[in-house]
Design a protein around this motif. Structure first.
Motif, short mmCIF file in Angstrom:
data_model
loop_
_atom_site.label_atom_id
_atom_site.label_comp_id
_atom_site.label_asym_id
_atom_site.label_seq_id
_atom_site.Cartn_x
_atom_site.Cartn_y
_atom_site.Cartn_z
N GLN A 98 68.31 -25.06 -35.67
CA GLN A 98 69.36 -24.12 -36.05
C GLN A 98 68.82 -23.01 -36.95
N ALA A 99 67.91 -23.35 -37.85
CA ALA A 99 67.33 -22.35 -38.75
C ALA A 99 66.52 -21.34 -37.95
N TRP A 100 65.68 -21.81 -37.04
CA TRP A 100 64.84 -20.91 -36.25
C TRP A 100 65.71 -20.04 -35.35
N ALA A 101 66.65 -20.65 -34.67
CA ALA A 101 67.51 -19.91 -33.74
C ALA A 101 68.35 -18.87 -34.48
N GLY A 102 68.91 -19.25 -35.62
CA GLY A 102 69.72 -18.31 -36.39
C GLY A 102 68.90 -17.14 -36.89
N ALA A 103 67.67 -17.41 -37.31
CA ALA A 103 66.80 -16.34 -37.79
C ALA A 103 66.43 -15.40 -36.65
N PHE A 104 66.21 -15.97 -35.47
CA PHE A 104 65.89 -15.15 -34.30
C PHE A 104 67.04 -14.20 -33.97
N ARG A 105 68.25 -14.72 -33.96
CA ARG A 105 69.41 -13.87 -33.65
C ARG A 105 69.62 -12.82 -34.74
N ASP A 106 69.54 -13.23 -35.99
CA ASP A 106 69.74 -12.28 -37.09
C ASP A 106 68.71 -11.15 -37.03
#
Length: 240
Positions: A98-106
């Motif tokens: 979730q941390a990696w995916a959220g950072a990618f989208r942001d």
């Protein structure tokens, strides 16, 4: 000596500022007119420079594009790695994914032109240098995606028990990047990494290119739900 040093410092600072402006204008032109809008003459016109003057910063259009791609990839790699490193294996795979995916989208939402440059339509006629435009940064992003699969693999492995993936099913260049970093993962885990990436890239691409505007008022909620369902499909319990 002090005056000479100050003069040299001012020149270097002005050159760095102009170089940064050239790159920003190039991305803005691409955002407005597509990848083929990136030309040195167009950038010079936007900046009020002569065409000859801008060649003092980038000898060719392809040199500029290569620099842009490398800068953008490096920015993305730094962002997702920082998010990944902010979590620990003890927190479980859900927190890390979730941390990696959220950072990618942001990052993509904050840098839509950069996202389109590296993951959208190619710049017409562009010829990258041997080895690629951003080999190190691209390798870091690819390794990060595989790390997501590695984190989920203990939970997802039973779902791949009948998998017939072999190493020959994948590009040798991809394997050269991920196998040394994850020597214990089987070929099916590489397929899992591509599966995860297709979901994340697909959702973010729809949002960046504006295809969700007429479908939902809550793209953030849609992304979080997609990520939740993806993790459940892997046997990973998502965090609330």
């Amino acid at each position: 000596m002090g005056t000479v040093g100050n003069t040299k410092g001012r020149r270097e600072r002005l050159r760095a500022e102009t170089t940064a402006e050239i790159k920003q204008v190039a991305l803005e032109l691409m955002a407005a007119g597509g990848p083929d809008a990136i030309t040195l003459r167009a950038i010079a016109r936007e900046m009020g420079m002569t065409a000859n003057a801008i060649y003092g910063y980038f000898a060719t259009r392809d040199d500029l594009v290569t620099t842009l791609i490398n800068n953008v990839y490096t920015s993305l790699a730094d962002t997702v790695e920082a998010a990944w490193d902010a979590t620990t294996p003890a927190q479980g795979p859900a927190a890390r994914i979730q941390a990696w995916a959220g950072a990618f989208r942001d990052w993509a939402l904050a840098n839509p032109e950069g996202f389109r440059l590296i993951y959208g339509d190619p710049v017409p006629g562009y010829r990258p240098p041997e080895g690629g435009a951003a080999p190190d940064a691209a390798h870091r992003v690819c390794t990060g995606i595989t790390a997501l699969a590695a984190a989920a693999w203990p939970h997802a492995e039973p779902r791949y028990v009948d998998s017939d993936f072999e190493w020959s099913d994948f590009d040798p260049g991809l394997l050269d990047e991920v196998r040394p970093a994850f020597p214990d993962l089987p070929p099916a885990a590489v397929a899992l990494a591509l599966h995860i990436w297709s979901h994340l890239h697909g959702m973010v691409s729809l949002e960046i290119y504006g295809h969700l505007r007429s479908q939902t008022r809550s793209p953030d909620k849609l992304f979080r739900e997609e990520l939740t369902q993806l993790m459940r499909s892997l046997g990973v319990t998502p965090q609330s």
